[in-house]
Design a protein around this motif. Structure first.
Motif, PDB file in Angstrom:
ATOM      1  N   THR A   1      56.856 -19.032   2.301  1.00  0.00           N
ATOM      2  CA  THR A   1      57.415 -18.154   3.705  1.00  0.00           C
ATOM      3  C   THR A   1      56.010 -17.537   4.286  1.00  0.00           C
ATOM      4  O   THR A   1      55.021 -17.412   3.720  1.00  0.00           O
ATOM      5  N   MET A   2      56.194 -17.103   5.513  1.00  0.00           N
ATOM      6  CA  MET A   2      55.363 -16.315   6.278  1.00  0.00           C
ATOM      7  C   MET A   2      56.012 -15.136   6.770  1.00  0.00           C
ATOM      8  O   MET A   2      57.054 -15.367   7.575  1.00  0.00           O
ATOM      9  N   LYS A   3      55.319 -13.970   6.653  1.00  0.00           N
ATOM     10  CA  LYS A   3      55.671 -12.769   7.495  1.00  0.00           C
ATOM     11  C   LYS A   3      55.569 -12.805   8.800  1.00  0.00           C
ATOM     12  O   LYS A   3      54.817 -13.651   9.368  1.00  0.00           O
ATOM     13  N   ALA A   4      56.152 -12.164   9.780  1.00  0.00           N
ATOM     14  CA  ALA A   4      56.213 -11.926  11.335  1.00  0.00           C
ATOM     15  C   ALA A   4      54.395 -11.996  11.663  1.00  0.00           C
ATOM     16  O   ALA A   4      53.788 -11.078  11.185  1.00  0.00           O
ATOM     17  N   GLY A   5      54.258 -12.796  12.306  1.00  0.00           N
ATOM     18  CA  GLY A   5      52.904 -12.730  12.918  1.00  0.00           C
ATOM     19  C   GLY A   5      51.491 -13.195  12.158  1.00  0.00           C
ATOM     20  O   GLY A   5      50.315 -13.300  12.403  1.00  0.00           O
ATOM     21  N   GLU A   6      51.955 -13.631  10.918  1.00  0.00           N
ATOM     22  CA  GLU A   6      51.149 -14.220  10.114  1.00  0.00           C
ATOM     23  C   GLU A   6      50.779 -15.467  10.237  1.00  0.00           C
ATOM     24  O   GLU A   6      51.259 -16.401  10.687  1.00  0.00           O
ATOM     25  N   SER A   7      49.173 -15.642   9.894  1.00  0.00           N
ATOM     26  CA  SER A   7      48.746 -17.169  10.079  1.00  0.00           C
ATOM     27  C   SER A   7      47.792 -17.540   8.939  1.00  0.00           C
ATOM     28  O   SER A   7      47.188 -16.516   8.248  1.00  0.00           O
ATOM     29  N   ILE A   8      47.783 -18.696   8.655  1.00  0.00           N
ATOM     30  CA  ILE A   8      47.000 -19.358   7.540  1.00  0.00           C
ATOM     31  C   ILE A   8      46.231 -20.544   8.017  1.00  0.00           C
ATOM     32  O   ILE A   8      46.654 -21.451   8.882  1.00  0.00           O
ATOM     33  N   VAL A   9      45.113 -20.742   7.453  1.00  0.00           N
ATOM     34  CA  VAL A   9      44.491 -22.075   7.704  1.00  0.00           C
ATOM     35  C   VAL A   9      44.964 -23.086   6.686  1.00  0.00           C
ATOM     36  O   VAL A   9      44.936 -22.768   5.544  1.00  0.00           O
ATOM     37  N   ILE A  10      45.179 -24.310   7.352  1.00  0.00           N
ATOM     38  CA  ILE A  10      45.680 -25.315   6.596  1.00  0.00           C
ATOM     39  C   ILE A  10      44.909 -26.667   6.717  1.00  0.00           C
ATOM     40  O   ILE A  10      44.236 -26.580   7.706  1.00  0.00           O
TER      41      ILE A  10
END
Length: 183
Positions: free
Chosen positions: A145-154
């Motif tokens: 899951t990801m919260k609103a506006g969250e970003s991650i490097v993949i």
């Protein structure tokens, strides 16, 4: 910090729908134009160097945006694709199950981006995410899951196409395909 960021698990909701909408989803779009900077960057220098370039921006999968930053050939005959996945909605999203891939063994390893593929149109070949000796995909894992506006490097690692191949099409289920340049 960068390693933990690369291995951090988050994901998003496909907004329902069937797998048939997948790679050519109606809501998805692709842009090869560089994204506008969001302001000052935080984190380590290594993280900044990973995300300072844009090869393609893919929108789709119910509110996810994937910006592909690099597709670099590595020693040993593999290619590493890096990007930033962002939840562009105002709510929490669940990662589409299709991102995990279809192989039974890979499904047992848990949430990942093992469903990603590279298409080499000139050689008419499809490349799948590499696996380690225990069958785990060589990609970011644990994305749920990801919260609103969250970003991650993949990241995801693939067998490298021949040196004569300059570009491939990156595909992730529930997202539109994007043509990316190899380095």
């Amino acid at each position: 910090m960068t390693l933990s960021l690369l291995l951090t698990a988050c994901g998003g909701d496909a907004g329902g729908g069937d797998g048939g909408e997948g790679q050519q989803g109606k809501s998805g779009s692709v842009s090869s134009a560089p994204a506008a900077p969001d302001g000052p960057k935080s984190g380590s220098e290594a993280e900044d160097s990973i995300t300072d370039k844009t090869l393609a921006t893919i929108n789709g999968a119910g509110g996810f945006e994937l910006v592909i930053h690099s597709a670099a050939r590595e020693q040993g005959g593999f290619l590493t694709v890096t990007g930033t996945l962002k939840n562009t909605t105002s709510g929490t999203l669940d990662a589409p199950l299709e991102w995990n891939g279809e192989e039974l063994h890979v499904k047992k390893t848990g949430p990942s981006f093992a469903g990603a593929t590279l298409i080499d149109k000139s050689e008419k070949k499809r490349y799948y995410v590499l696996r380690d000796t225990e069958g785990f995909p060589l990609t970011t894992t644990g994305v749920t899951t990801m919260k609103a506006g969250e970003s991650i490097v993949i990241f995801a690692q693939f067998p490298a196409p021949p040196a004569t191949v300059a570009q491939v099409e990156f595909q992730l289920p529930k997202m539109s395909p994007a043509t990316i340049e190899l380095s």
